[in-house]
Design a protein around this motif. Structure first.
Motif, mmCIF file in Angstrom:
data_model
loop_
_atom_site.group_PDB
_atom_site.id
_atom_site.type_symbol
_atom_site.label_atom_id
_atom_site.label_comp_id
_atom_site.label_asym_id
_atom_site.label_seq_id
_atom_site.Cartn_x
_atom_site.Cartn_y
_atom_site.Cartn_z
ATOM 1 N N LEU A 175 0.835 -1.196 0.000
ATOM 2 C CA LEU A 175 0.000 0.000 0.000
ATOM 3 C C LEU A 175 0.872 1.248 0.000
ATOM 4 C CD1 LEU A 175 -2.650 -1.097 2.654
ATOM 5 C CD2 LEU A 175 -2.973 -0.991 0.170
ATOM 6 N N THR A 176 0.325 2.331 -0.529
ATOM 7 C CA THR A 176 1.045 3.597 -0.602
ATOM 8 C C THR A 176 0.288 4.658 0.186
ATOM 9 O OG1 THR A 176 1.933 3.068 -2.796
ATOM 10 C CG2 THR A 176 1.965 5.375 -2.136
ATOM 11 N N TYR A 177 1.033 5.414 0.984
ATOM 12 C CA TYR A 177 0.445 6.470 1.804
ATOM 13 C C TYR A 177 1.123 7.794 1.437
ATOM 14 C CZ TYR A 177 -0.713 2.317 4.572
ATOM 15 O OH TYR A 177 -1.144 1.075 4.979
ATOM 16 N N CYS A 213 -7.585 3.027 3.810
ATOM 17 C CA CYS A 213 -7.389 2.184 2.620
ATOM 18 C C CYS A 213 -8.727 1.664 2.119
ATOM 19 C CB CYS A 213 -6.471 1.012 2.953
ATOM 20 S SG CYS A 213 -4.864 1.522 3.610
ATOM 21 N N ARG A 214 -8.843 1.572 0.815
ATOM 22 C CA ARG A 214 -10.099 1.097 0.227
ATOM 23 C C ARG A 214 -9.841 -0.121 -0.648
ATOM 24 N NH1 ARG A 214 -12.515 6.983 -1.725
ATOM 25 N NH2 ARG A 214 -12.816 7.852 0.354
ATOM 26 N N VAL A 219 -3.072 9.797 3.201
ATOM 27 C CA VAL A 219 -4.122 9.182 2.394
ATOM 28 C C VAL A 219 -3.592 7.843 1.898
ATOM 29 C CG1 VAL A 219 -5.455 9.343 0.254
ATOM 30 C CG2 VAL A 219 -5.143 11.377 1.688
ATOM 31 N N CYS A 220 -4.357 6.784 2.098
ATOM 32 C CA CYS A 220 -3.940 5.438 1.707
ATOM 33 C C CYS A 220 -4.537 5.066 0.366
ATOM 34 C CB CYS A 220 -4.392 4.430 2.764
ATOM 35 S SG CYS A 220 -4.021 2.711 2.336
ATOM 36 N N THR A 221 -3.739 4.428 -0.472
ATOM 37 C CA THR A 221 -4.231 3.949 -1.749
ATOM 38 C C THR A 221 -3.504 2.665 -2.133
ATOM 39 O OG1 THR A 221 -4.439 4.436 -4.125
ATOM 40 C CG2 THR A 221 -2.593 5.430 -2.974
ATOM 41 N N ALA A 222 -4.210 1.758 -2.767
ATOM 42 C CA ALA A 222 -3.602 0.506 -3.217
ATOM 43 C C ALA A 222 -2.912 0.677 -4.564
ATOM 44 C CB ALA A 222 -4.664 -0.588 -3.312
ATOM 45 N N SER A 223 -3.223 1.747 -5.274
ATOM 46 C CA SER A 223 -2.628 2.004 -6.584
ATOM 47 C C SER A 223 -2.320 3.490 -6.698
ATOM 48 C CB SER A 223 -3.573 1.560 -7.705
ATOM 49 O OG SER A 223 -3.019 1.866 -8.973
ATOM 50 N N ALA A 224 -1.042 3.832 -6.568
ATOM 51 C CA ALA A 224 -0.649 5.241 -6.569
ATOM 52 C C ALA A 224 0.237 5.598 -7.749
ATOM 53 C CB ALA A 224 0.073 5.566 -5.274
ATOM 54 N N ARG A 269 -7.582 9.486 5.080
ATOM 55 C CA ARG A 269 -8.469 8.671 4.247
ATOM 56 C C ARG A 269 -7.987 7.225 4.375
ATOM 57 N NH1 ARG A 269 -8.988 9.525 -2.151
ATOM 58 N NH2 ARG A 269 -9.895 11.543 -1.474
#
Length: 251
Positions: free
Chosen positions: A124-126, A250-251, A147-152, A248
């Motif tokens: 994951l990318t923050y 992770c989703r 902000v967390c995202t699985a695809s950054a 935000r």
């Protein structure tokens, strides 16, 4: 990590190739006069005995096998004009501080008025930035926390390859043509890899003279800009943990 042959070992192998018809010939470096070398007086990893392509392969392999690293530096963009009569102008300065490996790291990037912190851990990318960065991306939460995202990829694309140790060195240095390693001077801790033409070099890469040829300093320039980076702590463990509180999740 595969260990490189030292200069002494290379010279010994060259001498032994004539002793066994069944042995596979060892390539003799064409850019070095072996008759002038003293095997006992040339300690080190022998990188300078290799051709440019072979040296590139050794450096790339050493970086990818080393694991974690810390580096910091800057890249100043060059903006080319569509009018050939107009000289290039200087663009943004991208200042980077990085620790970790390509798949797990923390970093800060300053680009113009924007400041952003990046953490990559467990797939994951923050990201967290200042108000200028939040306004530029249109994501207000960046100024409030991570902000967390699985695809950054889209968010990180503008800073590639500055956030990958191997890509940074390979793209800014190891693609230079020609490339040559200067002979070791005495017991110097580093070797100088000259990037570009000897008459008008486009930069230099200093690598370890003993053991794996890992970079210590990179100074290079091309049509996209020029950069300077220092490297420390190759292979040392770097603790990188995901942020605890998120603006935000992770989703």
């Amino acid at each position: 990590m595969r260990r490189r042959r030292s200069a002494v070992a290379l010279l010994a192998l060259v001498a032994l190739t004539g002793c066994s018809a069944a042995a596979e010939p060892v390539p003799v470096p064409e850019h070095v006069d072996l008759s002038t070398l003293d095997p006992q007086g040339q300690p080190g990893n022998g990188l300078w005995l290799l051709s440019g392509d072979a040296a590139v392969a050794e450096i790339s392999q050493a970086i990818r096998a080393a694991g974690g690293v810390r580096y910091e530096g800057s890249f100043v963009e060059t903006i080319e004009s569509e009018d050939p009569e107009v000289p290039p102008t200087t663009g943004r300065s991208l200042d980077v501080a990085f620790q970790g490996a390509s798949d797990r790291f923390s970093a800060t990037v300053d680009a113009g008025t924007s400041h952003v912190e990046i953490v990559v851990a467990d797939g994951l990318t923050y990201l967290r930035g200042n108000r200028a960065y939040a306004d530029r991306t249109g994501i207000a939460e960046f100024a409030e926390g991570f902000v967390c995202t699985a695809s950054a990829e889209a968010l990180l694309a503008e800073w590639r390859p500055l956030l990958d140790p191997a890509a940074l060195v390979e793209e800014l240095a190891l693609g230079a043509d020609p490339l040559a390693v200067e002979p070791r001077i005495g017991d110097s801790e580093t070797l100088t890899v000259v990037l570009g033409s000897g008459d008008a070099p486009v930069g230099r890469l200093l690598v370890e003279a003993e053991g794996a040829p890992l970079p210590r300093l990179l100074e290079a320039a091309d049509t996209s800009g020029d950069g300077s980076f220092t490297f420390t702590g190759w292979g040392e463990p770097v603790a990188v943990e995901a942020p605890g509180e998120l603006a935000r999740p992770c989703r």
